[in-house]
Scaffold this motif. Sequence first.
Motif, PDB file in Angstrom:
ATOM      1  N   VAL A 176     -11.573   7.731  -3.282  1.00  0.00           N
ATOM      2  CA  VAL A 176     -10.768   6.861  -4.122  1.00  0.00           C
ATOM      3  C   VAL A 176     -11.603   6.407  -5.299  1.00  0.00           C
ATOM      4  O   VAL A 176     -12.820   6.531  -5.319  1.00  0.00           O
ATOM      5  N   ASP A 223      -1.677  -3.892  -8.566  1.00  0.00           N
ATOM      6  CA  ASP A 223      -2.382  -2.674  -8.198  1.00  0.00           C
ATOM      7  C   ASP A 223      -1.413  -1.687  -7.551  1.00  0.00           C
ATOM      8  O   ASP A 223      -1.462  -0.482  -7.833  1.00  0.00           O
ATOM      9  N   THR A 250      -6.435  -0.128  -4.026  1.00  0.00           N
ATOM     10  CA  THR A 250      -7.553   0.595  -4.630  1.00  0.00           C
ATOM     11  C   THR A 250      -8.881   0.002  -4.185  1.00  0.00           C
ATOM     12  O   THR A 250      -9.793   0.709  -3.750  1.00  0.00           O
ATOM     13  N   ARG A 257       0.843  -1.196   0.000  1.00  0.00           N
ATOM     14  CA  ARG A 257       0.000   0.000   0.000  1.00  0.00           C
ATOM     15  C   ARG A 257       0.879   1.246   0.000  1.00  0.00           C
ATOM     16  O   ARG A 257       2.077   1.186   0.321  1.00  0.00           O
ATOM     17  N   GLU A 292       1.272   6.025 -10.856  1.00  0.00           N
ATOM     18  CA  GLU A 292       0.469   7.248 -10.804  1.00  0.00           C
ATOM     19  C   GLU A 292       1.092   8.300  -9.895  1.00  0.00           C
ATOM     20  O   GLU A 292       0.822   9.491 -10.046  1.00  0.00           O
ATOM     21  N   SER A 293       1.936   7.854  -8.956  1.00  0.00           N
ATOM     22  CA  SER A 293       2.594   8.774  -8.025  1.00  0.00           C
ATOM     23  C   SER A 293       3.991   9.162  -8.485  1.00  0.00           C
ATOM     24  O   SER A 293       4.744   9.775  -7.726  1.00  0.00           O
ATOM     25  N   SER A 306       0.614  -0.048 -10.233  1.00  0.00           N
ATOM     26  CA  SER A 306      -0.126   1.006 -10.926  1.00  0.00           C
ATOM     27  C   SER A 306      -0.208   2.274 -10.085  1.00  0.00           C
ATOM     28  O   SER A 306      -0.056   3.390 -10.593  1.00  0.00           O
ATOM     29  N   ARG A 307      -0.448   2.116  -8.795  1.00  0.00           N
ATOM     30  CA  ARG A 307      -0.570   3.278  -7.924  1.00  0.00           C
ATOM     31  C   ARG A 307       0.771   3.991  -7.763  1.00  0.00           C
ATOM     32  O   ARG A 307       0.819   5.230  -7.683  1.00  0.00           O
TER      33      ARG A 307
END
Length: 840
Positions: free
Chosen positions: A688, A144, A347, A51, A151-152, A147-148
Amino acid sequence: MADDSSGASPSVGTRQQRSGIESQPETRRSDSPGSEHGRSILICLLRLDLRLHDNALFYYAHQTPKPIVHPLDGKVDLSNVTKEALLGSSSDYLLPVFVFDEREMELSGLPNYERKGPEARTREFGFWKTGSFRTRFISESVYDLRSRLRESGSDLLIRFGFPEEVIYNLVEAIQSAGDTVEGVWMQKEMTYPETEVESQIQARLQGKGVPIHFVHGKTLIHPNDLPFAPNETPDVFTPFRKRVEALGPKMVRPPLTCPDKFKPFPSNLPKIPDYALDVTYEVDVDGFAPRAPETKDQQQGQLSFHDILRYLLTPLNGSQLPRTLESNALLQQRHPASAFPLRGGETSALDRLDWYFVRGKSADSSRWGKADPPPVARYKQTRNNLLGHAYSTKMSPFLAYGSISPRQIWEALDAHEEKFGEDQNTYWVRFELLWRDYFFFVAEKFGNLLYELGGFELVTDPRQAAKKVEDGWWKKWDPLRDGPENEMTRLLEGRTGIPFIDANILELRESGFMSNRGRQNIASFLSKDLGYDWRIGAEFFQSHLIDYDPTSNYGNWQYVAGVGNDPRASRQFNTIKQAKDYDSHGEYVKMWIPALRNLHPDYVHTPWLLDEEERRRYGLKTTRMEVTMDGYPSRPLIEHEGWHKHYERRQGVGSKMHGNPQEKVKDVKVPRRHKPNNRFRPSASVGVSGGLSAVDRSNDLMAASAGTQLGHSGPPRNVIPPLRLASGSIGPGYVQRQSQGLPLVATSNSFAATGKPVVKQGVAGASIGPPANRPRAFDFGSRPISMNGHDGAKARRDDQAAQVVGFGTSPLATVPFNTGATNASSKADSEASWRRGPTA
């Protein structure tokens, strides 16, 4: 062969894939502080902390280092930073890494992968350590996170093999290229084999000049905040709870914030000889996105998540071993009847957190007023239900792999109570979080005893434990030698002829999830009724449960088997009583065993009471020990005398489906519930997207009780056929029954004026009343059998201690039942509850 993390063309990707290496996709971050050489890189090894939010690794990686003054010469010394509060990083780059460990997950299906050790099977009985549903859920969680991170502005380096080898090779390659490794950071784990990986990394990096730092983020209570040392954790839960609750506001630290901007992912990483395979063609895995992310057709050499998942799942079904040791063949779709229809990853976890604690509007909550609080306000009444996704928080799978932290849940409870007030529902969620922590700390205290036959009792009561490890105390089972008629084989394949037991096993095997109530009953039946080695069940759960966590799983099996932390080790569940308490109308059993769907609810849990003529009237074929679409065993595997007094109970009588009024928390004064503000309207405060309900908030796509997704025309999404049709263990035949235009479930018809059952001959799935020759001691009403999760999915936890039963000996034997019951109003602190976090 080496890896080039700067990316590659499809042709290069194909060449590398054939040799077992796939390029890491190019990072989206183009700006690079510092020069191309002489860079400082911080490596963060992700394991069970998948996470961004409340992740100590990422938080401290973006904090300024705090200087430490050496006590002797007064010089600044950062090499021995041990306190998290002083931890910080001055590195230019952040390198998050995840390694699929071949010792925990079978990797032999990857193209040209060469396994260095044995198959990833459990130690005692040879189940896959990570079965198909766990494999999918973990893979979803990893990608996941990837991907996060992208995005960051960062990325995730994904490798396959041994974590200690990957980290060593990375450090050596980075240093050889003239760059500096500032350190290797990872979250501190508490159980073997995770701690073994930590030890191996430390051993391999000796002499490399690379400091290794551990952070704590697994537990609700930070280990440094405990009012006792971890090795002094009380052996019973209640003293633990009282002492930590006495800390008051200092018991739980606030969650750590997620960095607004991540340090860049290092480009042009040096080549390393570790196996790599990554997604280069993104797909919408579940079909929930409003628009598919694919912009063009998949090119040769590109890999999608489905491709990698197929590689990982193939070996789980490819051998000729007994079915008991294998996973399911249907791997790409979720079961429509699953109580956990959610995908893995942060997510989905944040979306579930928002839905359950803040928003809470779906088909399963349609009867609540608009100003009513979200589902957590019904937690105590619904947490032991059996059907639908809404009956519990369903946070345990996300907690197991760190896609969410317990402190985030705690914070959500605080926010909920600010709006609606404190009550017993929110306290019970907190209570379960404390149980989760307790299992972590007590497992750390006892070490490898977590996995031993004698359990924690080897230390807490050595004399009693010595008896339980002698030959003959537990029955043995050899999955390769014992045939399909063996008691344990029948149990683990869902062929016992006891519907409540079989339904729970089928749900687990075909969805990867089982309710709290089901876990307790299966554990009690295996270890107490049948008397088998409890580790069989623990390893079976380890393989199949998507929310597997070693401390909660093995700790709970010890608890129920009587070798763990339970102060009353003689407890035992009465299966028929439990079935009629928590599945009073038979809806759960009918959901998972299609052959029983025509039965009247009064007999659905005891079909062996029907004679041949009655079975014919119900359209139930007789089998010896097989469960098919229309057949079920004529006799149960065992039959206890103590079951008999519950045979004549009518549907609904004595039901605990709406909660157990005797359930209490010992020595706790739960705050009085504040009346909700009628002007309040729940809103999505978490903010979210990407979860299962991202398409349309008005039609919550997490509702899975009907087998189809709302707001969708055409064939239902994510609906799979039964595993076996003609013979063997099967699941709900949704596709078959829908294609034939047949009802999914029968309804209960009342008697005609003649007093005889209403029989609709020749219509599959037709409902009939109870047998005509049965005594009229039952109230055969016309209550329909609902599958919408409203009526039959409100079961409650039974805190009454089950009566003591001698071990079963042989199939079809009637075992004397000891009616000397234990305390009938046992408190929750000592109940045989499957304490695995706030899911039950």
